[in-house]
Write a protein that holds these residues in place. Sequence first.
Motif, PDB file in Angstrom:
ATOM      1  N   MET A 149      31.380  31.720  74.345  1.00 24.36           N
ATOM      2  CA  MET A 149      32.776  31.508  73.962  1.00 24.36           C
ATOM      3  C   MET A 149      33.033  30.117  73.395  1.00 24.36           C
ATOM      4  O   MET A 149      34.127  29.848  72.901  1.00 24.36           O
ATOM      5  N   LEU A 150      32.052  29.223  73.430  1.00 19.78           N
ATOM      6  CA  LEU A 150      32.268  27.874  72.918  1.00 19.78           C
ATOM      7  C   LEU A 150      32.652  27.833  71.437  1.00 19.78           C
ATOM      8  O   LEU A 150      33.460  26.988  71.050  1.00 19.78           O
ATOM      9  N   ILE A 177      30.547  40.660  67.201  1.00 19.66           N
ATOM     10  CA  ILE A 177      31.699  41.553  67.128  1.00 19.66           C
ATOM     11  C   ILE A 177      32.995  40.772  66.963  1.00 19.66           C
ATOM     12  O   ILE A 177      33.881  41.169  66.198  1.00 19.66           O
ATOM     13  N   THR A 178      33.124  39.640  67.661  1.00 25.84           N
ATOM     14  CA  THR A 178      34.417  38.960  67.717  1.00 25.84           C
ATOM     15  C   THR A 178      34.615  37.857  66.679  1.00 25.84           C
ATOM     16  O   THR A 178      35.753  37.618  66.275  1.00 25.84           O
ATOM     17  N   LEU A 179      33.558  37.171  66.259  1.00 27.03           N
ATOM     18  CA  LEU A 179      33.771  36.073  65.315  1.00 27.03           C
ATOM     19  C   LEU A 179      34.392  36.520  63.989  1.00 27.03           C
ATOM     20  O   LEU A 179      35.243  35.798  63.453  1.00 27.03           O
ATOM     21  N   PRO A 180      34.026  37.682  63.436  1.00 28.26           N
ATOM     22  CA  PRO A 180      34.748  38.094  62.217  1.00 28.26           C
ATOM     23  C   PRO A 180      36.257  38.226  62.435  1.00 28.26           C
ATOM     24  O   PRO A 180      37.047  37.836  61.569  1.00 28.26           O
ATOM     25  N   MET A 181      36.670  38.729  63.620  1.00 24.19           N
ATOM     26  CA  MET A 181      38.102  38.831  63.914  1.00 24.19           C
ATOM     27  C   MET A 181      38.736  37.448  64.007  1.00 24.19           C
ATOM     28  O   MET A 181      39.849  37.239  63.539  1.00 24.19           O
ATOM     29  N   VAL A 182      38.017  36.504  64.619  1.00 27.00           N
ATOM     30  CA  VAL A 182      38.543  35.147  64.767  1.00 27.00           C
ATOM     31  C   VAL A 182      38.693  34.485  63.405  1.00 27.00           C
ATOM     32  O   VAL A 182      39.706  33.836  63.120  1.00 27.00           O
ATOM     33  N   PHE A 183      37.703  34.647  62.549  1.00 23.84           N
ATOM     34  CA  PHE A 183      37.784  34.038  61.222  1.00 23.84           C
ATOM     35  C   PHE A 183      38.882  34.676  60.375  1.00 23.84           C
ATOM     36  O   PHE A 183      39.449  34.021  59.514  1.00 23.84           O
ATOM     37  N   ARG A 184      39.199  35.917  60.630  1.00 23.53           N
ATOM     38  CA  ARG A 184      40.232  36.595  59.833  1.00 23.53           C
ATOM     39  C   ARG A 184      41.624  36.360  60.382  1.00 23.53           C
ATOM     40  O   ARG A 184      42.560  36.078  59.651  1.00 23.53           O
ATOM     41  N   PHE A 185      41.790  36.486  61.730  1.00 21.53           N
ATOM     42  CA  PHE A 185      43.125  36.463  62.316  1.00 21.53           C
ATOM     43  C   PHE A 185      43.449  35.189  63.075  1.00 21.53           C
ATOM     44  O   PHE A 185      44.567  35.016  63.528  1.00 21.53           O
ATOM     45  N   GLY A 186      42.483  34.307  63.279  1.00 22.60           N
ATOM     46  CA  GLY A 186      42.718  33.098  64.050  1.00 22.60           C
ATOM     47  C   GLY A 186      42.239  33.257  65.484  1.00 22.60           C
ATOM     48  O   GLY A 186      41.883  34.352  65.923  1.00 22.60           O
ATOM     49  N   VAL A 187      42.260  32.157  66.203  1.00 19.12           N
ATOM     50  CA  VAL A 187      41.682  32.134  67.545  1.00 19.12           C
ATOM     51  C   VAL A 187      42.475  32.965  68.541  1.00 19.12           C
ATOM     52  O   VAL A 187      41.894  33.711  69.328  1.00 19.12           O
ATOM     53  N   ARG A 241      40.749  35.963  70.364  1.00 18.54           N
ATOM     54  CA  ARG A 241      40.443  35.947  71.804  1.00 18.54           C
ATOM     55  C   ARG A 241      40.888  37.240  72.477  1.00 18.54           C
ATOM     56  O   ARG A 241      40.241  37.724  73.390  1.00 18.54           O
ATOM     57  N   TRP A 242      42.015  37.781  72.022  1.00 16.79           N
ATOM     58  CA  TRP A 242      42.451  39.065  72.577  1.00 16.79           C
ATOM     59  C   TRP A 242      41.413  40.139  72.279  1.00 16.79           C
ATOM     60  O   TRP A 242      41.115  40.971  73.138  1.00 16.79           O
ATOM     61  N   GLY A 243      40.889  40.106  71.069  1.00 12.51           N
ATOM     62  CA  GLY A 243      39.829  41.056  70.721  1.00 12.51           C
ATOM     63  C   GLY A 243      38.614  40.872  71.605  1.00 12.51           C
ATOM     64  O   GLY A 243      38.017  41.843  72.081  1.00 12.51           O
TER      65      GLY A 243
END
Length: 195
Positions: A44-45, A124-134, A138-140
């Motif tokens: 998660m870092l 799985i989660t970093l593409p969501m973070v880069f698209r929608f923000g942290v 994080r919810w994802g």
Amino acid sequence: MKALVRKDFYVLWKQMRIIVLILSLMSVVGGTFNSVFVVVWCSMLPFTAIAYDERSHWDQLAAMMPYSRRDLVLSKYVLGWLSMAAAMALSLVFQTAVSLFTHEIPGLSTLAMSFLGGILALDITLPMVFRFGVEKGRWGFMLIVFGVAILGGITAGMAEGLPSIPAPALALLPLAAIAATAVSVPLSIKLYKVN
């Protein structure tokens, strides 16, 4: 890209010191769960580094510097991989030291599985973070972790009395992590946007 990873380590250094201390204590206390927890925690870092970047508008500054989108995205993946590998190595060292007194065998296979699980979580989660923000990313991440935990609990309950998973099936996990990374990194580069 090396400079970007170093920048993230410098930004996270205060938190990294705490992680190393917690890792040391949790590994000495024993139990494979503690070591697995710390490895997954290190996955998660990159979210924390991205949150600091968003708060300080680093992405806008980086857009004016000679960094490509590929470098900016890949540096977060490398940060996660290095953090998890370091946590796994330190945990293995501490477990080996403790095993000299307790005569328990360190859980290398469990640590390796947690490392691969952390890679899959990043993929799985970093593409969501880069698209929608942290915050939304994080919810994802939390939904995925809870989903995996629930699915793991259901599967473990159903698997009682069944034969264990054969070793060739477990060998597919590294291949799945490599395949997921091969898809996730280009997708993250495509979805990356400056806030």
